[in-house]
Design an enzyme around this catalytic site. Structure first.
Site, PDB file in Angstrom:
ATOM      1  N   SER A  20      43.742  38.066  33.494  1.00 10.80           N
ATOM      2  CA  SER A  20      43.705  38.811  34.880  1.00 10.80           C
ATOM      3  C   SER A  20      44.799  39.957  35.127  1.00 10.80           C
ATOM      4  O   SER A  20      45.686  39.288  34.509  1.00 10.80           O
ATOM      5  CB  SER A  20      43.554  38.236  36.120  1.00 10.80           C
ATOM      6  OG  SER A  20      43.176  39.239  37.198  1.00 10.80           O
ATOM      7  N   ASN A  22      44.947  41.092  37.873  1.00 13.85           N
ATOM      8  CA  ASN A  22      45.419  41.270  39.672  1.00 13.85           C
ATOM      9  C   ASN A  22      46.310  40.304  39.609  1.00 13.85           C
ATOM     10  O   ASN A  22      46.218  39.848  39.722  1.00 13.85           O
ATOM     11  CB  ASN A  22      44.003  40.808  39.773  1.00 13.85           C
ATOM     12  CG  ASN A  22      43.703  40.975  41.118  1.00 13.85           C
ATOM     13  OD1 ASN A  22      44.796  40.364  42.004  1.00 13.85           O
ATOM     14  ND2 ASN A  22      42.447  40.941  41.918  1.00 13.85           N
ATOM     15  N   GLU A  23      47.225  41.567  40.516  1.00 16.07           N
ATOM     16  CA  GLU A  23      48.545  41.534  40.956  1.00 16.07           C
ATOM     17  C   GLU A  23      48.071  39.801  42.190  1.00 16.07           C
ATOM     18  O   GLU A  23      49.185  38.639  42.196  1.00 16.07           O
ATOM     19  CB  GLU A  23      49.392  41.945  41.809  1.00 16.07           C
ATOM     20  CG  GLU A  23      49.947  42.848  40.474  1.00 16.07           C
ATOM     21  CD  GLU A  23      50.731  44.058  41.106  1.00 16.07           C
ATOM     22  OE1 GLU A  23      51.300  43.762  42.082  1.00 16.07           O
ATOM     23  OE2 GLU A  23      51.739  44.297  40.516  1.00 16.07           O
ATOM     24  N   GLY A  24      47.861  39.485  42.747  1.00 11.88           N
ATOM     25  CA  GLY A  24      46.787  39.457  44.378  1.00 11.88           C
ATOM     26  C   GLY A  24      46.799  37.804  42.937  1.00 11.88           C
ATOM     27  O   GLY A  24      46.551  36.563  43.709  1.00 11.88           O
ATOM     28  N   LYS A  25      45.986  37.898  42.366  1.00 15.16           N
ATOM     29  CA  LYS A  25      45.281  36.600  41.693  1.00 15.16           C
ATOM     30  C   LYS A  25      46.361  35.787  40.785  1.00 15.16           C
ATOM     31  O   LYS A  25      46.040  34.434  40.580  1.00 15.16           O
ATOM     32  CB  LYS A  25      44.080  36.593  40.165  1.00 15.16           C
ATOM     33  CG  LYS A  25      42.772  36.942  41.034  1.00 15.16           C
ATOM     34  CD  LYS A  25      41.417  37.636  40.036  1.00 15.16           C
ATOM     35  CE  LYS A  25      40.230  37.398  40.926  1.00 15.16           C
ATOM     36  NZ  LYS A  25      39.385  37.733  39.590  1.00 15.16           N
ATOM     37  N   ASP A  81      35.839  34.141  37.149  1.00 12.11           N
ATOM     38  CA  ASP A  81      35.365  34.974  37.264  1.00 12.11           C
ATOM     39  C   ASP A  81      34.759  34.700  37.863  1.00 12.11           C
ATOM     40  O   ASP A  81      33.860  33.207  38.774  1.00 12.11           O
ATOM     41  CB  ASP A  81      34.195  35.804  36.487  1.00 12.11           C
ATOM     42  CG  ASP A  81      32.958  36.839  37.214  1.00 12.11           C
ATOM     43  OD1 ASP A  81      34.120  37.940  36.501  1.00 12.11           O
ATOM     44  OD2 ASP A  81      31.905  36.786  36.326  1.00 12.11           O
ATOM     45  N   SER A  82      34.717  35.468  39.566  1.00 20.31           N
ATOM     46  CA  SER A  82      34.509  35.384  41.001  1.00 20.31           C
ATOM     47  C   SER A  82      33.973  35.847  41.791  1.00 20.31           C
ATOM     48  O   SER A  82      33.387  37.150  41.022  1.00 20.31           O
ATOM     49  CB  SER A  82      35.378  34.550  42.117  1.00 20.31           C
ATOM     50  OG  SER A  82      36.831  35.864  41.993  1.00 20.31           O
ATOM     51  N   TYR A 166      37.377  40.464  48.982  1.00 19.69           N
ATOM     52  CA  TYR A 166      36.195  40.584  50.328  1.00 19.69           C
ATOM     53  C   TYR A 166      36.766  39.229  52.050  1.00 19.69           C
ATOM     54  O   TYR A 166      36.555  38.771  52.305  1.00 19.69           O
ATOM     55  CB  TYR A 166      34.746  39.867  50.437  1.00 19.69           C
ATOM     56  CG  TYR A 166      34.200  41.354  49.235  1.00 19.69           C
ATOM     57  CD1 TYR A 166      33.479  41.797  49.547  1.00 19.69           C
ATOM     58  CD2 TYR A 166      34.509  40.813  48.026  1.00 19.69           C
ATOM     59  CE1 TYR A 166      32.504  42.787  49.075  1.00 19.69           C
ATOM     60  CE2 TYR A 166      33.768  41.577  47.098  1.00 19.69           C
ATOM     61  CZ  TYR A 166      32.946  42.600  47.421  1.00 19.69           C
ATOM     62  OH  TYR A 166      32.102  43.749  46.735  1.00 19.69           O
ATOM     63  N   HIS A 192      37.627  28.790  47.662  1.00 18.77           N
ATOM     64  CA  HIS A 192      36.834  28.823  46.552  1.00 18.77           C
ATOM     65  C   HIS A 192      37.646  27.971  45.487  1.00 18.77           C
ATOM     66  O   HIS A 192      37.151  26.903  44.403  1.00 18.77           O
ATOM     67  CB  HIS A 192      35.784  29.524  46.356  1.00 18.77           C
ATOM     68  CG  HIS A 192      35.733  30.642  46.267  1.00 18.77           C
ATOM     69  ND1 HIS A 192      37.195  31.232  47.078  1.00 18.77           N
ATOM     70  CD2 HIS A 192      36.450  31.577  45.333  1.00 18.77           C
ATOM     71  CE1 HIS A 192      37.334  32.413  46.869  1.00 18.77           C
ATOM     72  NE2 HIS A 192      37.048  32.364  45.669  1.00 18.77           N
TER      73      HIS A 192
END
Length: 206
Positions: A20, A22-25, A81-82, A166, A192
């Protein structure tokens, strides 16, 4: 060997690639895996390209990303994958959750679209859930899946400054706050991704 293998595990202290950019992930996964001593390297750090997500479900897209990273680096790779699944929208945006944010990944745009389409649907149903599928893949093609889901409802207008995606418009069951109003460590206890990671640690780490 290739294909799904329900018994293969990572050794504690292993180095893996998080497929990924994505830095948040990356922050979230690094925090969740810290207790296992597993070192997480990101796809961005290793300058890996992002493969096109062409599957129709979460499992397929997670597998595409994990296999690509594992083959490119020779290391085990973890991908997720979310999606945000809204009952009034027949489960949309679902696998298209990131795409609703447009090429600039503008989450304000994505959240506004959810709100507008819910209003247009005429449904009073606010039920929603976050779904995540984790895929752990080895360079030889072996892979494993873990799934997590957190149910709740859509809240409007957006609230909170934590989290990502979200989170500002989702209130989990049993709570009055949105995910974005919770500290990351608190959210991880029942999100989740937190649920999936606990299952992952139990089933996929030796």
């Amino acid at each position: 060997m290739s294909g799904q293998d329900s018994g293969r595990r990572l050794e504690r202290g292993s180095e893996i690639v998080l497929a990924s950019h994505n830095e948040g992930k990356l922050r979230e996964f690094s925090l969740l895996l810290a207790e296992s001593g597993i070192m997480v390297r990101s796809a961005a750090e290793l300058s890996l390209p992002e493969p096109e997500e062409t599957a129709a479900d979460f499992e397929g897209n997670a597998l595409i990303k994990a296999e690509a990273a594992a083959k490119a680096t020779g290391l085990p790779a973890l991908a997720d994958d979310s999606g945000f699944c809204v009952a009034a929208l027949d489960g949309r945006p679902g696998v298209y959750s990131a795409r609703w944010a447009g090429p600039q990944r503008d989450m304000t745009l994505a959240m506004n679209r959810v709100h507008e389409e819910m209003q247009a649907s005429g449904s009073a149903d606010k039920a929603a859930s976050f779904v995540v599928v984790l895929c752990l893949a080895w360079p030889d093609g072996t892979h494993r899946f873990v799934r997590g889901e957190c149910r709740g409802q859509v809240s409007w207008p957006p609230r909170g400054t934590h989290g990502h995606g979200y989170d500002p418009i989702f209130i989990p069951e049993g709570e009055s706050r949105t995910f974005a109003e919770m500290a990351e460590t608190e959210k991880n206890r029942f999100s989740h991704r937190g649920q999936a990671m606990q299952q992952f640690l139990k089933e996929c780490v030796a």
